[in-house]
Every structure is written in structure tokens, then in C-alpha cells.
Motif scaffolding. Structure first.
Motif: not given
Length: 310
Positions: A213-229, A247-252
Motif C-alpha cells: 500500500a502507498i500513502l501519498d503526501l506529495v502528489g504529482g510526478g513523485p506519486l506517479r514515480q512510486v506508483a510503479i512499486l 492511476i487507480g488510487g483514491t483521493f481523501l
């Protein structure tokens, strides 16, 4: 009269000002508290900027900054149950109200009793960061034995998310600068420094099979970079990037239902909100400038009982 710090129009720091106002009265579903401490959050300056404003609304400036506080109840709305004058509480500001003030109006449904073991400073740090982190972990269904990557671990939500996930038995990895290593390791997490090499390559060395699972607090390019994991994009939640659904995730945005549970863990010594900077009320502008700099470690809290910066 009650002193407050707010802003006279949407815009930058130049719109901010001190002003006196009558002590506010609660609406039917609201509480008024005598404020003891105020949590400082990125959303404070985002609201001031107008980025979150309703274009159809006509705001009644000046508006008070801030969205969370702790204190003692001094008035209770007609429809509110479970709270009485004199109760020590923590909560989120009611709509069209703020928290940078000697008296604040809180939404009753987003307010919780402060456990006696917690200081008012600790309590003020929990409604936004603690409540949001709890809701994200619920949404991600984090359980024992899983792996969680927090993209941007050093701020309030990242700090709380790491500890709450660790308490559930998950292994936590956090993307941040190398300077944040002591803080991240104190959370029981493994730092993945973005300024010391490619984040994806580092993660693949640590976890060849990727993360759960990924909790993203940055967004943008850095999010799309780690989403591959991650193999299942549905287990990505971002609180900053509405485009995560692409990219299939959820915005909260945020949540408050878990605040009592988070407060209990803090009272038990299992979670630390990591209040690393406190400011007296007279230095509310400096507290917000520190948050707005984007280089905050842990949580910033304004202490109304403090006279000099700590």
C-alpha cells in the motif's frame, strides 16, 4: 472581546492581520471553546490563498485562520449532546470558522474529549493529522505483516501514519530527505532518501516484490514515480493529489472519526504526535510562515499558555 488572527481577503501572507471580535456563539451543532492550543497545518494557508474557496460564496472577511484546536468548552449548541461546559476537548473548526483565536467554534461531530493523560498541546496536534492518518489506514486496510510506503513522511500526517501503521504490525517505509533520518527512524520506519539516489531503485533493493500500500503526501510526478512499486493501484491513497484516480488510487481529504482511537494510543504511549516546534500565540504569523516554508519536521503547535518560542 476575543483576539483572533486571520485574513482580510484571499491571497498571500500580506492579507493576514490581528483583530478583536465578540466572543463567538455556537450554532445548534457547534461548541465554543476557550482555546489552549492550536494545530498548524498546510490547509491553513491553502484556505487563506482562496484555492479552496467556493466561487459562489461571499465570504465575511476578516476570517479566522486555522482548522483545529484544543481547549475547554464554554458554550454548547442546542442540538449538541455528550459535551458540557468545562469539558476538555479537541476538534475541527466548524464551517466558516477558524481556530487561531482565544475562542474557537468547533463542529460537535468533529470534536472529541481529551483524555486526561494528554496535554492540550498533544490534543491540538491530533484532529487533522491523527484523524486523517487513521482514515487513510482504514481505507488501505493495513493489517499485520503488510508493507506501507509513505511518500513524504516528515510532516504531521506522515508521522502519525507511520506510527499507526507500525502499531497495526505493518512494516513502514518513508520517502523523505536524508536529513529526516533521525525522525523517521524514531517512528519505527525505514527512510528511503530521495536525495541519495533513485527512490524506486532503493525500494526494489529493500522490497523486490514491491509494497502492499502507498500513502501519498506529495502528489504529482513523485506519486506517479512510486506508483510503479504497487501491484494493486486501488491501494494507493493520496491526500494532496485529486488526480490519483487516474492511476487507480483514491483521493481523501481528511477524516475525524478515528481521533478518539488515536488519542487513546497517544495516552498509552504507543504514538507520539512529534510536536517539534511550538510558538506562543503572539507568534502565530511565524508559525504559519514555518509551515508555509515546506520544510517542517513533525508537528507545529501554537500554545496560548506559552510566552516565548520553544
Amino acid at each position: 472581546m476575543s483576539r483572533a488572527y486571520g485574513y482580510t481577503s484571499y491571497g498571500g501572507p500580506e492579507t493576514e492581520t490581528w483583530f478583536d471580535r465578540p466572543e463567538p456563539a455556537p450554532g445548534p451543532s457547534e461548541l465554543v471553546i476557550r482555546v489552549k492550543a492550536i494545530g498548524v497545518n498546510p490547509i491553513d494557508y491553502k484556505i487563506r490563498s482562496g484555492a479552496m474557496a467556493d466561487p459562489q460564496a461571499t465570504p465575511a472577511f476578516p476570517l479566522v485562520l486555522g482548522v483545529e484546536a484544543s481547549g475547554v468548552v464554554v458554550a454548547v449548541g442546542s442540538d449538541v449532546t455528550g459535551f458540557s461546559e468545562g469539558d476538555a476537548v479537541m476538534g475541527r473548526s466548524a464551517p466558516e470558522h477558524g481556530s487561531y483565536a482565544e475562542h474557537a467554534v468547533l463542529l460537535a461531530e468533529a470534536t472529541a474529549h481529551k483524555p486526561p493523560q494528554l496535554s492540550f498541546l498533544q490534543a491540538a496536534a491530533l484532529p487533522v493529522a491523527g484523524g486523517t492518518a487513521w482514515e487513510v489506514l482504514e481505507r488501505l486496510d493495513i493489517v499485520e505483516g503488510q508493507t506501507l510506503l509513505i511518500n513524504g513522511i516528515g510532516g504531521g500526517v506522515g508521522v502519525m501514519g507511520a506510527q499507526l501503521a507500525r502499531d497495526r504490525g505493518a512494516a513502514v517505509f518513508g520517502v523523505g530527505s536524508a536529513a529526516k533520518r533521525p525522525l523517521v527512524e524514531s517512528l519505527g520506519a525505514t527512510l528511503v532518501p530521495y536525495d541519495s539516489g533513485d527512490v524506486v531503485e532503493q525500494m526494489r533493493e529493500l522490497l523486490p516484490g514491491g509494497v502492499d500500500a502507498i500513502l501519498d503526501l506529495v502528489g504529482g510526478g513523485p506519486l506517479r514515480q512510486v506508483a510503479i512499486l504497487i501491484t494493486n493501484p486501488a491501494r494507493i491513497v493520496s491526500i494532496v493529489d485529486p488526480g490519483v484516480d487516474e492511476i487507480g488510487g483514491t483521493f481523501l481529504v481528511s477524516g475525524t472519526a478515528g481521533v478518539p482511537s488515536v488519542a487513546r494510543l497517544v495516552a498509552e504511549g504507543k504514538v507520539d504526535p512529534k510536536i517539534l516546534q511550538t510558538y506562543p500565540f503572539d507568534e502565530a504569523p511565524q508559525a504559519l510562515r514555518a509551515m508555509e516554508s515546506g520544510h517542517v519536521l513533525g508537528k507545529i503547535v501554537i500554545d496560548l499558555e506559552q510566552t516565548t518560542r520553544a
